[in-house]
Design a protein around this motif. Structure first.
Motif, PDB file in Angstrom:
ATOM      1  N   PRO A 148       0.821  -1.216   0.000  1.00 46.67           N
ATOM      2  CA  PRO A 148       0.000   0.000   0.000  1.00 46.67           C
ATOM      3  C   PRO A 148       0.854   1.266   0.000  1.00 46.67           C
ATOM      4  N   VAL A 149       0.389   2.224  -0.760  1.00 45.67           N
ATOM      5  CA  VAL A 149       1.005   3.555  -0.787  1.00 45.67           C
ATOM      6  C   VAL A 149       0.018   4.470  -0.074  1.00 45.67           C
ATOM      7  N   GLY A 150       0.470   5.102   0.979  1.00 46.05           N
ATOM      8  CA  GLY A 150      -0.420   5.915   1.799  1.00 46.05           C
ATOM      9  C   GLY A 150      -1.000   7.113   1.082  1.00 46.05           C
ATOM     10  N   HIS A 151      -2.200   7.475   1.489  1.00 46.90           N
ATOM     11  CA  HIS A 151      -2.894   8.669   1.009  1.00 46.90           C
ATOM     12  C   HIS A 151      -2.882   9.724   2.105  1.00 46.90           C
ATOM     13  N   HIS A 152      -3.185  10.953   1.736  1.00 52.06           N
ATOM     14  CA  HIS A 152      -3.356  12.038   2.694  1.00 52.06           C
ATOM     15  C   HIS A 152      -4.844  12.342   2.751  1.00 52.06           C
ATOM     16  N   TYR A 189      -1.434  15.694  12.727  1.00 51.67           N
ATOM     17  CA  TYR A 189      -1.305  14.613  11.748  1.00 51.67           C
ATOM     18  C   TYR A 189      -1.016  13.333  12.522  1.00 51.67           C
ATOM     19  N   PHE A 190      -1.491  12.200  11.996  1.00 53.92           N
ATOM     20  CA  PHE A 190      -1.086  10.894  12.499  1.00 53.92           C
ATOM     21  C   PHE A 190      -1.071   9.930  11.330  1.00 53.92           C
ATOM     22  N   VAL A 191      -0.358   8.824  11.498  1.00 56.61           N
ATOM     23  CA  VAL A 191      -0.112   7.890  10.401  1.00 56.61           C
ATOM     24  C   VAL A 191      -0.559   6.498  10.822  1.00 56.61           C
ATOM     25  N   ASP A 192      -1.043   5.710   9.845  1.00 53.69           N
ATOM     26  CA  ASP A 192      -1.373   4.313  10.142  1.00 53.69           C
ATOM     27  C   ASP A 192      -0.325   3.376   9.529  1.00 53.69           C
ATOM     28  N   ALA A 231      -0.272   1.601   6.909  1.00 56.30           N
ATOM     29  CA  ALA A 231      -0.101   1.676   5.453  1.00 56.30           C
ATOM     30  C   ALA A 231       0.476   3.020   5.024  1.00 56.30           C
ATOM     31  N   ARG A 232       0.910   3.809   5.982  1.00 63.43           N
ATOM     32  CA  ARG A 232       1.485   5.133   5.742  1.00 63.43           C
ATOM     33  C   ARG A 232       0.444   6.149   5.244  1.00 63.43           C
ATOM     34  N   ASN A 233      -0.844   5.900   5.557  1.00 63.93           N
ATOM     35  CA  ASN A 233      -1.855   6.917   5.291  1.00 63.93           C
ATOM     36  C   ASN A 233      -1.642   8.032   6.302  1.00 63.93           C
ATOM     37  N   LEU A 234      -1.616   9.258   5.808  1.00 63.48           N
ATOM     38  CA  LEU A 234      -1.403  10.425   6.656  1.00 63.48           C
ATOM     39  C   LEU A 234      -2.744  11.101   6.880  1.00 63.48           C
ATOM     40  N   TYR A 235      -3.209  11.083   8.125  1.00 59.32           N
ATOM     41  CA  TYR A 235      -4.479  11.696   8.486  1.00 59.32           C
ATOM     42  C   TYR A 235      -4.198  13.071   9.087  1.00 59.32           C
ATOM     43  N   GLU A 236      -4.954  14.058   8.660  1.00 59.25           N
ATOM     44  CA  GLU A 236      -4.824  15.423   9.141  1.00 59.25           C
ATOM     45  C   GLU A 236      -6.149  15.841   9.758  1.00 59.25           C
ATOM     46  N   VAL A 237      -6.086  16.397  10.958  1.00 57.77           N
ATOM     47  CA  VAL A 237      -7.279  16.847  11.665  1.00 57.77           C
ATOM     48  C   VAL A 237      -7.060  18.319  12.011  1.00 57.77           C
ATOM     49  N   MET A 238      -7.976  19.187  11.531  1.00 59.67           N
ATOM     50  CA  MET A 238      -7.825  20.632  11.722  1.00 59.67           C
ATOM     51  C   MET A 238      -9.044  21.206  12.435  1.00 59.67           C
ATOM     52  N   SER A 239      -8.786  22.117  13.372  1.00 60.96           N
ATOM     53  CA  SER A 239      -9.856  22.775  14.107  1.00 60.96           C
ATOM     54  C   SER A 239      -9.617  24.286  14.137  1.00 60.96           C
ATOM     55  N   SER A 240     -10.681  25.036  13.958  1.00 59.79           N
ATOM     56  CA  SER A 240     -10.554  26.490  13.982  1.00 59.79           C
ATOM     57  C   SER A 240     -10.574  27.029  15.405  1.00 59.79           C
ATOM     58  N   GLY A 241     -10.771  26.164  16.372  1.00 58.87           N
ATOM     59  CA  GLY A 241     -10.799  26.637  17.753  1.00 58.87           C
ATOM     60  C   GLY A 241     -10.059  25.758  18.702  1.00 58.87           C
TER      61      GLY A 241
END
Length: 121
Positions: A56-60, A106-109, A111-121
């Protein structure tokens, strides 16, 4: 009708383990396999379908969340000992001072999927 993303395939080493990991971090439910997919419903219009693939090639994948949802995700990540960080090149720096929003990570699983979580507050 506006264009909405219905689902996306997320590459995984082990699709059920990846779905459980993502669901547990994000505070979502994983309901089991559906054919060869391990789907996790993110909201009323989006499902991530985890699928086992060779090499697997990770996605963002990036998610906007409100402040309380961010707090919950951060608490679950810390409790599980999942590395996280404020920079896609350093997703394990333990910081949440995201360059594009007041708080983000950011955190990674596996399979090298890069998860990004953004909050305005």
């Amino acid at each position: 009708m506006p264009i909405t993303l219905n689902h996306t395939i997320v590459p995984a080493v082990d699709n059920e383990a990846a779905a459980r990991f993502f669901a547990s971090v994000m505070g979502l439910e994983y309901g089991g396999l559906d054919r060869h997919f391990a789907p996790v419903r993110v909201n009323e219009s989006l499902t991530l379908d985890f699928m086992c693939v060779e090499n697997p090639v990770g996605h963002h994948l990036a998610f906007d969340v409100d402040s309380s949802t961010f707090d919950g995700i951060l608490a679950r990540i810390r409790a599980a000992g999942v590395p996280y960080g404020s920079d896609p090149n350093e997703p394990d720096n333990g910081r949440i001072d995201h360059p594009l929003c007041p708080r983000g990570l950011y955190f990674v699983d596996d399979a090298r999927n890069l998860y990004e979580v953004m909050s305005s507050g």
